[in-house]
Design a protein around this motif. Structure first.
Motif, PDB file in Angstrom:
ATOM      1  N   GLY A   1       0.811  -1.213   0.000  1.00 36.73           N
ATOM      2  CA  GLY A   1       0.000   0.000   0.000  1.00 36.73           C
ATOM      3  C   GLY A   1       0.840   1.257   0.000  1.00 36.73           C
TER       4      GLY A   1
ATOM      5  N   LEU B   1      -1.028   1.058   7.725  1.00 33.30           N
ATOM      6  CA  LEU B   1      -1.192   1.877   6.529  1.00 33.30           C
ATOM      7  C   LEU B   1      -1.913   3.181   6.836  1.00 33.30           C
ATOM      8  CD1 LEU B   1      -2.171  -0.324   3.466  1.00 33.30           C
ATOM      9  CD2 LEU B   1      -0.405   1.419   3.591  1.00 33.30           C
TER      10      LEU B   1
ATOM     11  N   THR C   1      -6.341  -5.121  -0.821  1.00 33.16           N
ATOM     12  CA  THR C   1      -6.733  -4.128   0.172  1.00 33.16           C
ATOM     13  C   THR C   1      -5.644  -3.067   0.316  1.00 33.16           C
ATOM     14  OG1 THR C   1      -7.733  -5.966   1.349  1.00 33.16           O
ATOM     15  CG2 THR C   1      -7.654  -3.878   2.510  1.00 33.16           C
ATOM     16  N   ALA C   2      -4.396  -3.527   0.372  1.00 32.96           N
ATOM     17  CA  ALA C   2      -3.274  -2.598   0.517  1.00 32.96           C
ATOM     18  C   ALA C   2      -3.162  -1.685  -0.701  1.00 32.96           C
ATOM     19  CB  ALA C   2      -1.981  -3.367   0.735  1.00 32.96           C
ATOM     20  N   VAL C   3      -3.374  -2.264  -1.903  1.00 30.61           N
ATOM     21  CA  VAL C   3      -3.294  -1.458  -3.130  1.00 30.61           C
ATOM     22  C   VAL C   3      -4.367  -0.368  -3.110  1.00 30.61           C
ATOM     23  CG1 VAL C   3      -3.641  -1.492  -5.636  1.00 30.61           C
ATOM     24  CG2 VAL C   3      -2.232  -3.248  -4.550  1.00 30.61           C
TER      25      VAL C   3
ATOM     26  N   ALA D   1      -5.942   0.841  -0.509  1.00 28.71           N
ATOM     27  CA  ALA D   1      -5.641   1.793   0.562  1.00 28.71           C
ATOM     28  C   ALA D   1      -4.555   2.771   0.112  1.00 28.71           C
ATOM     29  CB  ALA D   1      -5.211   1.058   1.831  1.00 28.71           C
ATOM     30  N   GLY D   2      -3.540   2.244  -0.571  1.00 30.30           N
ATOM     31  CA  GLY D   2      -2.462   3.092  -1.062  1.00 30.30           C
ATOM     32  C   GLY D   2      -2.949   4.085  -2.103  1.00 30.30           C
ATOM     33  N   TRP D   3      -3.854   3.602  -2.976  1.00 29.55           N
ATOM     34  CA  TRP D   3      -4.416   4.475  -4.010  1.00 29.55           C
ATOM     35  C   TRP D   3      -5.247   5.582  -3.374  1.00 29.55           C
ATOM     36  CZ3 TRP D   3      -9.770   4.541  -5.626  1.00 29.55           C
ATOM     37  CH2 TRP D   3      -9.990   5.403  -6.707  1.00 29.55           C
TER      38      TRP D   3
ATOM     39  N   ALA E   1      -4.925   6.740  -0.461  1.00 27.50           N
ATOM     40  CA  ALA E   1      -4.025   7.630   0.271  1.00 27.50           C
ATOM     41  C   ALA E   1      -3.416   8.678  -0.645  1.00 27.50           C
ATOM     42  CB  ALA E   1      -2.918   6.823   0.934  1.00 27.50           C
ATOM     43  N   SER E   2      -3.258   8.331  -1.933  1.00 25.09           N
ATOM     44  CA  SER E   2      -2.604   9.269  -2.845  1.00 25.09           C
ATOM     45  C   SER E   2      -3.589  10.280  -3.421  1.00 25.09           C
ATOM     46  CB  SER E   2      -1.926   8.498  -3.972  1.00 25.09           C
ATOM     47  OG  SER E   2      -2.909   7.995  -4.844  1.00 25.09           O
ATOM     48  N   LEU E   3      -4.882  10.034  -3.250  1.00 25.54           N
ATOM     49  CA  LEU E   3      -5.894  10.928  -3.822  1.00 25.54           C
ATOM     50  C   LEU E   3      -5.767  12.374  -3.354  1.00 25.54           C
ATOM     51  CD1 LEU E   3      -9.187   8.829  -4.056  1.00 25.54           C
ATOM     52  CD2 LEU E   3      -7.588   9.483  -5.860  1.00 25.54           C
ATOM     53  N   PRO E   4      -5.645  12.634  -2.027  1.00 26.99           N
ATOM     54  CA  PRO E   4      -5.640  14.034  -1.584  1.00 26.99           C
ATOM     55  C   PRO E   4      -4.484  14.844  -2.174  1.00 26.99           C
ATOM     56  CG  PRO E   4      -5.908  12.541   0.266  1.00 26.99           C
ATOM     57  CD  PRO E   4      -5.551  11.717  -0.921  1.00 26.99           C
ATOM     58  N   PHE E   5      -3.452  14.182  -2.689  1.00 29.84           N
ATOM     59  CA  PHE E   5      -2.309  14.890  -3.260  1.00 29.84           C
ATOM     60  C   PHE E   5      -2.683  15.640  -4.539  1.00 29.84           C
ATOM     61  CE2 PHE E   5       1.276  14.045  -0.735  1.00 29.84           C
ATOM     62  CZ  PHE E   5       1.057  12.822  -0.121  1.00 29.84           C
TER      63      PHE E   5
END
Lengths: 305, 256
Positions: free
Chosen positions: A63, A249, B241-243, B245-247, B249-253
């Motif tokens: 993640g 995460l 799930t991690a992918v 979540a990571g995606w 997380a990058s949205l607000p940028f």
């Protein structure tokens, strides 16, 4: 507030986990590395069984690297071709790594191996990085002196299977990134790290890639290697705690955002110097733990009958 | 004694009363059990917020006597490893595997066990950590086995899984008894056996065994079961799930 982790089979304070995720996320935001090399030892330290810590860190790393790659990709700093070539080696390496991990787990030597690998890797890298960063800090005071040659021809350029990597402006043998990826894949599986702190210097100094495309490209291949490690660990050792990874995460996202804002205020060599200090501190701590007389000579491992 | 909510203790008292009323009917042979006991709950549910639990065991005897209670978790195979210094580094060198190791063990008694039971009976009924029948899987000199066994007992005690302190069985009058069994947050899952012994004149005159299930429930149980039954699929979902979540997380940028 405690949260029960179903695979680790322990209850831990959710705020401690969130804080840990945030701290590691902050570092990865500042330095552009995954932070797995710190996360795994810290998880072990707070009571997560080492095997679960290794596997769940890999899961968390998937993640963290996805969000990292997306932000680098927006700035056009990802060499996809290089990433895929590294990946070929990385996947093969992680298969071997998980196999070694399973073997060590059976022999009861997995904890020691994890510690020894960490000390060797972190010690060597921390040392190299600190020397390099001090040198470049000194060079700043002597303008014009010691400029590196753009291209040095070494044995590495004589290898076959040459390929062109346009974004990295390189024409080198594909065997180099494949080999590098392989080594990192092995460590990734044994240590639960993406190998960013190992990969980044290797890409700059061994492959000669431009610094700007290094973090994004390294993170790109880490996504896949970490995903592969997670899958293999889940399948072979059943040690992936998805709940733990998700909590880490959530903390990591917040930390990474603060970290990347903070990181832009520091100069490159200052950053590398701080990272080197931190890497050496972790190595020293682990080396001390291995050689100091243990609190308990005995340990137990249980299996269902 | 106190510490229980009023409604629970009232219900408990009622149940005990019914039990004793039945037991006091000497004439009826079917009810002539010398000992009857039960738990307030037969399930310890491990949920996301689990920090340990306690269960009350209560019961009645048909007259004066002492009560000893032993709680055994499901048996496990446990490998004890010993570190030695090799080239300056502490390495696991020797190992010994024991079978039939209860994953949890606790004892409670109304009086100190040595005072109410003969040593032979204590050993026969395997009461107390020292009397557990742990078998070494590989043959080794007795002193080595004893050393590894001592380490096993000590580590389990430190983890709170072998309760070193003998719990207290309280008598309410001559016939009613109760005791509280506490389980730590790291309690292993599985089917536990709660053995209750009635002791008179240095001997066990009656015994009863009640099961107790410790189980993960809810989301945690689902995750655990899923990871064991469909490991590949579980791994794939963990990655996915991690992918995601990571995606996310990058949205607000994007705005920044």
């Amino acid at each position: 507030m405690d949260i029960y982790l179903p695979i680790a089979e322990v209850s831990l304070d959710i705020f401690v986990l969130l804080g840990l995720g945030a701290a590691v996320g902050f570092l990865s935001g500042v330095f552009g590395v995954g932070g797995g090399f710190l996360l795994t030892p810290l998880l072990i330290f707070i009571g997560v069984p080492p095997t679960v810590a290794v596997a769940s860190s890999a899961n968390q790393l998937v993640g963290a690297s996805v969000s990292g790659v997306i932000s680098h990709w927006r700035r056009g700093n990802v060499d996809f071709k290089m990433g895929y070539v590294l990946l070929v080696g990385g996947l093969a390496g992680s298969v071997l790594g998980v196999w070694i991990f399973t073997l060590l787990k059976r022999l009861g030597q997995v904890e020691l191996t994890i510690s020894v690998c960490y000390v060797l890797l972190l010690g060597t890298l921390g040392g190299l990085m600190i020397v390099e960063s001090i040198r470049s800090m000194l060079r700043l005071h002597r303008p014009g002196a010691g400029r590196r040659r753009l291209h040095q021809h070494t044995w590495m350029h004589g290898l076959p299977l040459k390929a062109r990597f346009r974004r990295s402006r390189l024409y080198i043998s594909a065997l180099l990134p494949i080999g590098l990826g392989f080594v990192i894949g092995v460590f990734s599986a044994i240590l639960g790290i993406g190998g960013g702190f190992f990969m980044v210097p290797a890409m700059i100094y061994m492959l000669g890639m431009p610094t700007s495309v290094v973090p994004g490209t390294s993170l790109l291949q880490i996504i896949f290697v970490a995903a592969n490690v997670t899958l293999l660990q889940a399948y072979t050792n059943r040690t992936v705690d998805a709940v733990l990874a998700l909590v880490l995460l959530v903390g990591g996202v917040v930390g990474a955002r603060i970290g990347s804002r903070f990181g832009t205020r520091l100069r490159g060599e200052q950053l590398r110097f701080l990272l080197a200090l931190m890497v050496l501190a972790v190595a020293a701590k682990l080396a001390f733990d291995m050689t100091a007389p243990p609190v308990d000579l005995y340990s137990i491992a249980s299996e269902k009958e | 004694m106190n510490g229980l909510p009023g409604s629970v203790s009232k219900r408990l008292a009622l149940r005990v009363l019914i039990l004793t009323a039945g037991l006091s009917l000497w004439a009826s042979p079917a009810l002539a059990e010398a000992l009857a006991a039960d738990l307030t709950s037969h399930l310890i549910a491990i949920t996301t917020g689990f920090t340990g639990a306690s269960v009350v065991l209560f019961g009645a005897t048909d007259g004066p006597g002492d009560v000893v209670v032993a709680v055994r978790g499901p048996d496990r195979e446990m490998t004890v490893r010993r570190k030695d210094r090799v080239a300056g580094v502490w390495v696991n060198t020797e190992a010994l595997t024991f079978s039939n190791v209860p994953s949890f063990y606790a004892v409670a008694a109304s009086r100190p066990i040595e005072g109410i039971l003969s040593p032979a009976s204590v050993a026969f009924y395997r009461l107390g950590v020292a009397n557990l029948k742990l078998e070494a899987r590989t043959s080794a000199p007795p002193e080595v086995v004893a050393m590894f066994r001592a380490a096993l007992e000590r580590i389990q005690q430190q983890a709170g899984l072998f309760v070193s302190r003998i719990g207290k069985v309280d008598f309410l009058g001559e016939r009613l008894f109760r005791t509280t069994i506490a389980f730590p947050s790291n309690v292993p899952t599985g089917t536990y056996l709660v053995e209750v012994f009635l002791v008179r004149d240095n001997d066990v005159v009656s015994g009863q065994t009640t099961p107790l299930v410790v189980s993960k429930v809810g989301v945690d149980a689902a995750v655990f079961d899923f990871s064991g039954r469909q490991p590949g699929f579980y791994g794939a979902i963990a990655v996915l799930t991690a992918v995601v979540a990571g995606w996310l997380a990058s949205l607000p940028f994007r705005g920044a």
